[in-house]
Scaffold this motif. Structure first.
Motif, short mmCIF file in Angstrom:
data_model
loop_
_atom_site.label_atom_id
_atom_site.label_comp_id
_atom_site.label_asym_id
_atom_site.label_seq_id
_atom_site.Cartn_x
_atom_site.Cartn_y
_atom_site.Cartn_z
N MET A 39 0.85 -1.17 0.00
CA MET A 39 0.00 0.00 0.00
C MET A 39 0.90 1.23 0.00
O MET A 39 1.86 1.32 0.74
N GLY A 40 0.59 2.19 -0.81
CA GLY A 40 1.37 3.41 -0.91
C GLY A 40 0.97 4.42 0.14
O GLY A 40 0.01 4.25 0.86
N SER A 41 1.74 5.47 0.20
CA SER A 41 1.38 6.53 1.13
C SER A 41 1.63 7.87 0.47
O SER A 41 2.49 8.01 -0.39
N VAL A 42 0.83 8.84 0.88
CA VAL A 42 0.93 10.20 0.36
C VAL A 42 1.16 11.12 1.53
O VAL A 42 0.46 11.04 2.54
N GLY A 43 2.15 11.98 1.42
CA GLY A 43 2.43 12.91 2.50
C GLY A 43 2.03 14.33 2.12
O GLY A 43 2.16 14.74 0.98
N ARG A 44 1.53 15.05 3.08
CA ARG A 44 1.18 16.46 2.91
C ARG A 44 1.57 17.19 4.18
O ARG A 44 1.48 16.64 5.27
N SER A 45 1.95 18.42 4.04
CA SER A 45 2.25 19.25 5.21
C SER A 45 1.00 20.02 5.60
O SER A 45 0.24 20.48 4.74
N ILE A 46 0.81 20.16 6.89
CA ILE A 46 -0.34 20.89 7.40
C ILE A 46 0.09 21.60 8.69
O ILE A 46 0.80 21.03 9.50
N ASP A 47 -0.31 22.84 8.85
CA ASP A 47 0.01 23.61 10.04
C ASP A 47 -1.14 23.45 11.02
O ASP A 47 -2.16 24.13 10.91
N VAL A 48 -0.99 22.54 11.99
CA VAL A 48 -2.09 22.27 12.92
C VAL A 48 -2.43 23.50 13.76
O VAL A 48 -3.58 23.65 14.19
N ALA A 49 -1.46 24.37 13.99
CA ALA A 49 -1.71 25.57 14.79
C ALA A 49 -2.65 26.55 14.10
O ALA A 49 -3.20 27.45 14.74
N SER A 50 -2.87 26.39 12.80
CA SER A 50 -3.77 27.29 12.08
C SER A 50 -5.24 26.92 12.29
O SER A 50 -6.12 27.66 11.85
N PHE A 51 -5.50 25.82 12.95
CA PHE A 51 -6.88 25.39 13.23
C PHE A 51 -7.23 25.72 14.67
O PHE A 51 -6.36 25.78 15.54
N LYS A 52 -8.52 25.88 14.94
CA LYS A 52 -8.98 26.25 16.28
C LYS A 52 -9.25 25.04 17.16
O LYS A 52 -9.24 25.14 18.38
N ASN A 53 -9.54 23.89 16.51
CA ASN A 53 -9.92 22.70 17.29
C ASN A 53 -9.81 21.44 16.42
O ASN A 53 -9.50 21.52 15.23
N TYR A 54 -10.07 20.31 17.04
CA TYR A 54 -9.99 19.03 16.32
C TYR A 54 -10.98 18.96 15.17
O TYR A 54 -10.67 18.43 14.12
N GLU A 55 -12.18 19.47 15.39
CA GLU A 55 -13.22 19.41 14.35
C GLU A 55 -12.75 20.07 13.06
O GLU A 55 -12.91 19.49 11.97
N GLU A 56 -12.16 21.25 13.16
CA GLU A 56 -11.65 21.94 11.96
C GLU A 56 -10.52 21.15 11.30
O GLU A 56 -10.47 21.02 10.09
N LEU A 57 -9.60 20.63 12.12
CA LEU A 57 -8.48 19.86 11.59
C LEU A 57 -8.97 18.61 10.85
O LEU A 57 -8.56 18.34 9.72
N ILE A 58 -9.84 17.87 11.50
CA ILE A 58 -10.34 16.62 10.90
C ILE A 58 -11.09 16.91 9.61
O ILE A 58 -10.92 16.20 8.61
N SER A 59 -11.90 17.95 9.59
CA SER A 59 -12.64 18.32 8.39
C SER A 59 -11.68 18.65 7.24
O SER A 59 -11.88 18.23 6.09
N ALA A 60 -10.60 19.40 7.55
CA ALA A 60 -9.62 19.76 6.52
C ALA A 60 -8.90 18.51 5.98
O ALA A 60 -8.69 18.39 4.78
N ILE A 61 -8.57 17.59 6.87
CA ILE A 61 -7.90 16.35 6.43
C ILE A 61 -8.83 15.51 5.58
O ILE A 61 -8.43 14.94 4.56
N GLU A 62 -10.11 15.44 5.98
CA GLU A 62 -11.09 14.70 5.18
C GLU A 62 -11.17 15.27 3.76
O GLU A 62 -11.17 14.51 2.78
N CYS A 63 -11.24 16.59 3.64
CA CYS A 63 -11.31 17.23 2.32
C CYS A 63 -10.03 17.00 1.52
O CYS A 63 -10.08 16.73 0.32
N MET A 64 -8.90 17.10 2.19
CA MET A 64 -7.60 16.95 1.53
C MET A 64 -7.44 15.58 0.86
O MET A 64 -6.84 15.46 -0.20
#
Length: 103
Positions: A1-26
């Motif tokens: 199984m392959g893997s894909v890496g992306r950088s994300i600045d977790v500090a730019s989000f206010k909470n887990y909900e925002e982070l998880i939503s962004a990762i889902e979209c990504m």
């Protein structure tokens, strides 16, 4: 199984909900990572001590300060980790019993 890496600045989000939503979209996983019905997909992260923890286990600010990388686990990877974890717990328990019997 392959893997894909992306950088994300977790500090730019206010909470887990925002982070998880962004990762889902990504990664095209809308609704799967925060699925209360149990899709089986999980987010884990590695901290600076190389511990692997579930995303949302720690308070948000603590998470932001210690997260080194985030990984999306498929349902089969979650199952495999569960089985390996149980094997490790069982072998540790047996070792502990053996050690106490030797004393």
């Amino acid at each position: 199984m392959g893997s894909v890496g992306r950088s994300i600045d977790v500090a730019s989000f206010k909470n887990y909900e925002e982070l998880i939503s962004a990762i889902e979209c990504m990664f095209g996983l809308e609704g799967l990572l925060n699925d209360q019905k149990g899709s089986g997909w999980k987010l884990v992260y590695v901290d600076y001590e190389n511990d692997v923890l579930l995303v949302e286990d720690d308070p948000w600010k603590e998470f932001v300060g210690c997260v080194r990388c985030i990984r999306i686990l498929s349902p089969s990877e979650v199952q495999q980790m569960s089985e390996e974890g149980m094997q490790l717990l069982n072998s540790t328990a047996v070792d502990g019993i053996n050690d106490s019997l030797r004393r």
